[in-house]
Design a protein around this motif. Sequence first.
Motif, PDB file in Angstrom:
ATOM      1  N   ASP A  75      -7.526  -1.005   6.854  1.00 25.43           N
ATOM      2  CA  ASP A  75      -6.867   0.154   7.465  1.00 25.43           C
ATOM      3  C   ASP A  75      -7.611   0.718   8.668  1.00 25.43           C
ATOM      4  O   ASP A  75      -7.331   1.830   9.114  1.00 25.43           O
ATOM      5  N   HIS A  91      -7.652  10.910   6.296  1.00 21.75           N
ATOM      6  CA  HIS A  91      -6.429  10.922   5.470  1.00 21.75           C
ATOM      7  C   HIS A  91      -5.786  12.308   5.511  1.00 21.75           C
ATOM      8  O   HIS A  91      -4.574  12.445   5.696  1.00 21.75           O
ATOM      9  N   ASP A 145      -0.453   4.327   9.519  1.00 20.75           N
ATOM     10  CA  ASP A 145       0.679   3.604   8.942  1.00 20.75           C
ATOM     11  C   ASP A 145       1.770   4.629   8.619  1.00 20.75           C
ATOM     12  O   ASP A 145       1.605   5.450   7.722  1.00 20.75           O
ATOM     13  N   ARG A 148       2.976   5.182   5.059  1.00 17.95           N
ATOM     14  CA  ARG A 148       2.040   5.570   4.002  1.00 17.95           C
ATOM     15  C   ARG A 148       1.981   7.089   3.806  1.00 17.95           C
ATOM     16  O   ARG A 148       2.066   7.841   4.781  1.00 17.95           O
ATOM     17  N   TYR A 150      -0.448   9.855   3.059  1.00 17.41           N
ATOM     18  CA  TYR A 150      -1.896  10.076   3.041  1.00 17.41           C
ATOM     19  C   TYR A 150      -2.232  11.263   2.133  1.00 17.41           C
ATOM     20  O   TYR A 150      -1.565  12.306   2.188  1.00 17.41           O
TER      21      TYR A 150
END
Lengths: 357, 214
Positions: A75, A91, A145, A148, A150
């Motif tokens: 990542d 994140h 991403d 995704r 987080y």
Amino acid sequence: MKKRRTKEELIEDIRHYLAVESLSINDLAEKLESNWSTVRDILQFMENLDLVESEKGTERFKLYKMKTRPKKREDTFFGVPLSRKDEKTLHHLFSRIKQIFLENMDRPPKDTEMQKIAVDVALECNLNVPMGWYLFGLITVMRYDETRDYPQTSIDCEPGKLDSEILKFIEYYRVKYTRELVKKQYEKFGNKLYLAKEELRKLGHERLDLNNIENKKAVQKLLSTFLFYLPTKEDSKEIVEIATNYVNIMNKLLISKINLNDLKSDLVDAFEATWRCIATYYFFETICETKKYDRVVLYDNFFKLPLEDRKEIAIEYINHLENLLPEETEIPVLKIEKVEAVDLIKKSYEEMAKDTE
Amino acid sequence: MKCFFLDMGVIIGYASYLESSFNIDSFAKPVIQFVNDYENDEFITCHYIVDKDIPKFQKRRQIIRNEIRKKLRNPQYEIQSEELHPKDIEWGNKIYELKDKLSGGELQVFQLLVQIDSTFDARIDYFLNNHIKNVVVPIETIDETLRVHFQSIIKNRSDAHIIASAIQYNTIKPIHVVTTDKGDFWKLQKLLELDYKLSQKYKAPKVSFIKDLI
């Protein structure tokens, strides 16, 4: 130019196979459906970079295996490592930006938007996360991403302050086109290399007449500006040399009478390959400046290989450009305005020519 | 038709020509005039100049340009490189100082350098392709004894290779060497005669200072 399977791609495949078992050149050639000598050359290259090791024995039968390396993350750019704290902070940052962006814009942020907002917010809030300048500007080392979710956590920043900075930068980077967005960042940070790069990317524009004398002059000026703002550190020597060769050949083409409009895709390809190589070096250099990594470890394990591969590709494209140079039938003449400085530069030629030993 | 063997300085002189109304060009103008005056004659040069000296010269220009760039970006930087001659560094510092004379400052100095170097390189290519009829004496065929003889006298490896090439080719076809350098070592016959064996085997070509030919 025909798209080829890059050395970097072959190396990744070899890594993948050797991570599971030790294999000979023959085994790998079969698995990769590549020829024996190509695989042998790549293994030698990897051995020189200390990535693989081999048993003693004849070239034909000896087995190769991977050396133990720090694990690459999936990542992050180039798989660079992240501390637990930086990972959590990034994140959280991505999560808050995504949420606030969605609330205000009715859509999730695109990759470029996320990265631009994230670095500015991180800097304003002193989050001290690793970031560096790459292909399209300053980014965090973590890839974004869009799909995704987080996790959010507590970070070293007052929540109110973080959210208001996010809102501020969502507004700041609210533009129609991605190109405007990146340019806005380059201007904000005063990065003249990236501003020159952005202008040079317009070489391929359909409406730009590259045979027009004024346009040629403008491109020449832009090329030297680009060269001027390249990194100056000693270990950037090779990168600067590659860029200089690119600029030298471009200038020869611009001076020549060749129809440059017919060569736009070659010019753009060579520029993109050169820029990819410069940006990779620049990314490495600027993330080192964050003092989060050991320079040698970072280079050896995460940048050496891609950088070598990108240098090789850039050189290949530049050589292709050189092959397009015509044999001139008209004398190239530089008409210079009254600039006293030129006399001094010319005098240096005269003296240097006398001193050839 | 005469056959002129051109020294490195002649080619550099031609390449460094810039068109301007103010410039009293003592270096390039005699070369341009010479090339025009003798356009019906034959110009040749040697492989050592084309394959070694010119690329080396261009490389040096590139290195000095990059060193000047570093100093223009950071005034504290000291121009230095193992590949440069001490005089190159002096020139580098003088060119750096031009930043105060140009309205565009540091960037304009660099842009000017790139502009001049680009034209220079293009003119080298043009001259070699259009004026040089023949490039003679491949480097590996240079007579080592002849080369060493001259190197021991003039203490310059590059000049020794060029002189050896010229003398060797003079045995195949009589040539007239043209130089922009007034150095004493161009009294080739005298220097050749310092070695009896070599003077029996070779005869030095005529050498002229370019300004004496126009």
